[in-house]
Motif scaffolding. Sequence first.
Motif, PDB file in Angstrom:
ATOM      1  N   THR A  99      54.521 -27.543  18.835  1.00  0.00           N
ATOM      2  CA  THR A  99      55.944 -27.300  19.097  1.00  0.00           C
ATOM      3  C   THR A  99      56.589 -28.559  19.667  1.00  0.00           C
ATOM      4  OG1 THR A  99      55.495 -26.436  21.313  1.00  0.00           O
ATOM      5  CG2 THR A  99      55.550 -24.850  19.509  1.00  0.00           C
TER       6      THR A  99
ATOM      7  N   SER B 210      48.046 -25.540  17.467  1.00  0.00           N
ATOM      8  CA  SER B 210      48.250 -24.536  16.427  1.00  0.00           C
ATOM      9  C   SER B 210      48.959 -23.317  17.024  1.00  0.00           C
ATOM     10  CB  SER B 210      46.913 -24.118  15.807  1.00  0.00           C
ATOM     11  OG  SER B 210      47.118 -23.241  14.719  1.00  0.00           O
ATOM     12  N   PRO B 211      50.285 -23.340  17.081  1.00  0.00           N
ATOM     13  CA  PRO B 211      51.166 -24.319  16.438  1.00  0.00           C
ATOM     14  C   PRO B 211      51.413 -25.544  17.315  1.00  0.00           C
ATOM     15  CG  PRO B 211      52.488 -22.622  17.452  1.00  0.00           C
ATOM     16  CD  PRO B 211      51.048 -22.217  17.664  1.00  0.00           C
TER      17      PRO B 211
ATOM     18  N   SER C 118      53.345 -24.974  12.032  1.00  0.00           N
ATOM     19  CA  SER C 118      52.311 -23.948  12.022  1.00  0.00           C
ATOM     20  C   SER C 118      51.565 -24.007  10.696  1.00  0.00           C
ATOM     21  CB  SER C 118      52.934 -22.569  12.262  1.00  0.00           C
ATOM     22  OG  SER C 118      53.945 -22.305  11.303  1.00  0.00           O
TER      23      SER C 118
ATOM     24  N   ARG D  60      63.686 -19.813  13.456  1.00  0.00           N
ATOM     25  CA  ARG D  60      62.831 -19.434  12.330  1.00  0.00           C
ATOM     26  C   ARG D  60      63.382 -19.867  10.973  1.00  0.00           C
ATOM     27  NH1 ARG D  60      62.642 -14.064  11.553  1.00  0.00           N
ATOM     28  NH2 ARG D  60      60.719 -14.266  10.369  1.00  0.00           N
TER      29      ARG D  60
ATOM     30  N   THR E 202      50.165 -27.379   6.710  1.00  0.00           N
ATOM     31  CA  THR E 202      51.231 -27.371   7.705  1.00  0.00           C
ATOM     32  C   THR E 202      52.532 -26.865   7.106  1.00  0.00           C
ATOM     33  OG1 THR E 202      50.222 -29.378   8.636  1.00  0.00           O
ATOM     34  CG2 THR E 202      52.419 -28.768   9.441  1.00  0.00           C
TER      35      THR E 202
ATOM     36  N   GLN F 294      47.709 -22.839   8.524  1.00  0.00           N
ATOM     37  CA  GLN F 294      46.280 -22.640   8.770  1.00  0.00           C
ATOM     38  C   GLN F 294      45.727 -23.685   9.728  1.00  0.00           C
ATOM     39  OE1 GLN F 294      44.222 -22.505   5.022  1.00  0.00           O
ATOM     40  NE2 GLN F 294      45.525 -20.883   4.190  1.00  0.00           N
ATOM     41  N   THR F 295      46.040 -24.954   9.472  1.00  0.00           N
ATOM     42  CA  THR F 295      45.569 -26.061  10.325  1.00  0.00           C
ATOM     43  C   THR F 295      46.671 -27.110  10.399  1.00  0.00           C
ATOM     44  OG1 THR F 295      44.496 -26.957   8.343  1.00  0.00           O
ATOM     45  CG2 THR F 295      43.094 -25.766   9.924  1.00  0.00           C
ATOM     46  N   PRO F 296      47.699 -26.877  11.216  1.00  0.00           N
ATOM     47  CA  PRO F 296      48.835 -27.803  11.245  1.00  0.00           C
ATOM     48  C   PRO F 296      48.446 -29.186  11.753  1.00  0.00           C
ATOM     49  CG  PRO F 296      48.989 -26.195  13.023  1.00  0.00           C
ATOM     50  CD  PRO F 296      47.868 -25.751  12.149  1.00  0.00           C
TER      51      PRO F 296
ATOM     52  N   GLN G 213      59.128 -24.955  10.696  1.00  0.00           N
ATOM     53  CA  GLN G 213      60.324 -24.163  10.964  1.00  0.00           C
ATOM     54  C   GLN G 213      61.164 -24.867  12.019  1.00  0.00           C
ATOM     55  OE1 GLN G 213      59.105 -20.140  12.027  1.00  0.00           O
ATOM     56  NE2 GLN G 213      59.258 -19.495   9.895  1.00  0.00           N
TER      57      GLN G 213
ATOM     58  N   VAL H  85      58.794 -26.192  14.968  1.00  0.00           N
ATOM     59  CA  VAL H  85      57.480 -25.564  15.092  1.00  0.00           C
ATOM     60  C   VAL H  85      56.666 -25.898  13.847  1.00  0.00           C
ATOM     61  CG1 VAL H  85      56.202 -23.411  15.319  1.00  0.00           C
ATOM     62  CG2 VAL H  85      58.394 -23.684  16.500  1.00  0.00           C
TER      63      VAL H  85
END
Length: 459
Positions: free
Chosen positions: A155, A152-153, A233, A187, A180, A235-237, A183, A231
Amino acid sequence: MTDLALGKAASADSSQSGRGPSLANDGDTATRWCAADGRTGHWWQVDLGSAATLSGTEVRWEFARTYRYHVSVSTDGTAWTRVADRTAGTTAAQVQSDAFTATARYVRITVTGLVASTWASITDFKVFGADTGTRQGPEPDPALRSRCTGTSPVTCHFDVQPGNYDVTVVLGDPASPGVTSVQAEARRTVLPAVSTVAGSYARYSFTLNVRQPEGQPTGQGGTGRPGLDLVFSGQTPKLNGIGLAQGSGPVLYLAGDSTVCDQPVAPYTGWGQRLPQYFKLGLSVANYGDSGESSGSFLSNAALFPAMKPLIRSGDMVLIQFGHNDKSTTASAFASNLTSLVTQVRSQGGTPVLVTPPVRRLFAADGTLTSTALHVNGVGANLPATMRQVAAAQNTSLIDLTAASEALVEGLGPNASAALYLTELNDNTHFSAHGANEMAKLVLQRMRELNLSPVPYLR
């Protein structure tokens, strides 16, 4: 449905000066092919490049009048089979569709009847085959998932060369729920928050543009790592699988300033950063926006338009937005710069679309936006008005983001509109993530209204 004719090689038995065959399938309904005279019997045709299974055509005429015609197809350009016949038609309509099933490489429309004061003139001709949504992304590869790190995250980095890549992601977890978002590169929002329950999975595919530097072309804010970065990301990826393959299809290029660009550091966000999430597999967004650029500097800086121009191909579209940094540019110089950009994009086979600049959040006492907010610059040039004039003169589609954002900001008023901008930083020009997303949606709304070529790729 996929428009197989978009940007493909077109020809005709004759053409009016400045109204060549390619203007009937360039994705821009503001341009058109027109026959050299008002007689009947003129034809226009497109070469799809290879034989394809076809399901129909759609022709958009210059006027909503009665046009009589027939559509024929061929595998070799010599022997033709008629698949649609409206030679006895009496309907007055600007857009006419014909459904059929055929396998062909060449499609030709021949005009057989015209009403008075009407010539054979087509603003858009589409040939339909398989829907873009049926294209499948690459299958997930466990070896690729193993290159991703963190929880979390999460990558992921892949050592690929600059270009366009198809990506498939499978989100979810067998034992726990997840939220989830995805990006890419600098970004760029690829997927907004996706919720999955335990034991369920969501699969998405999209096409990404990879270049170096990965953010702003002049390297402002850093150049990033060569290759593709993703990436995951939220709350709970939860990333279950990932697939990657060389991509293909049209590119939507962006030419602009800091309100458009891939901003490297939050909370700054360009509206171009938010566009990728709205497109499905088959079209990539290449954002060449760069902070501080004017219409003139974008033309002259070797890292900007001179670097982008050679990459533009037939079927690609270029959105062109300037004005914020043309603070001392005269109206004539601004018009000249825009005309040069339009002309050079077309010389590469691309379709230019002018975008007037979004407003600044500067209110007058009466609750309306000031002339500075509306981009009347320091030498008195009304830049959006000049851009509208150039669009008309060059027969180029226009997205009036100035007018659309003016209506949005004034409608919200001085207080509520603050959320669109970085007012906490005393910045009434640049956008928050929310504001950038709202501007992106205004751009997309107008793209739909104009039926521009990227529209079939919208999610």
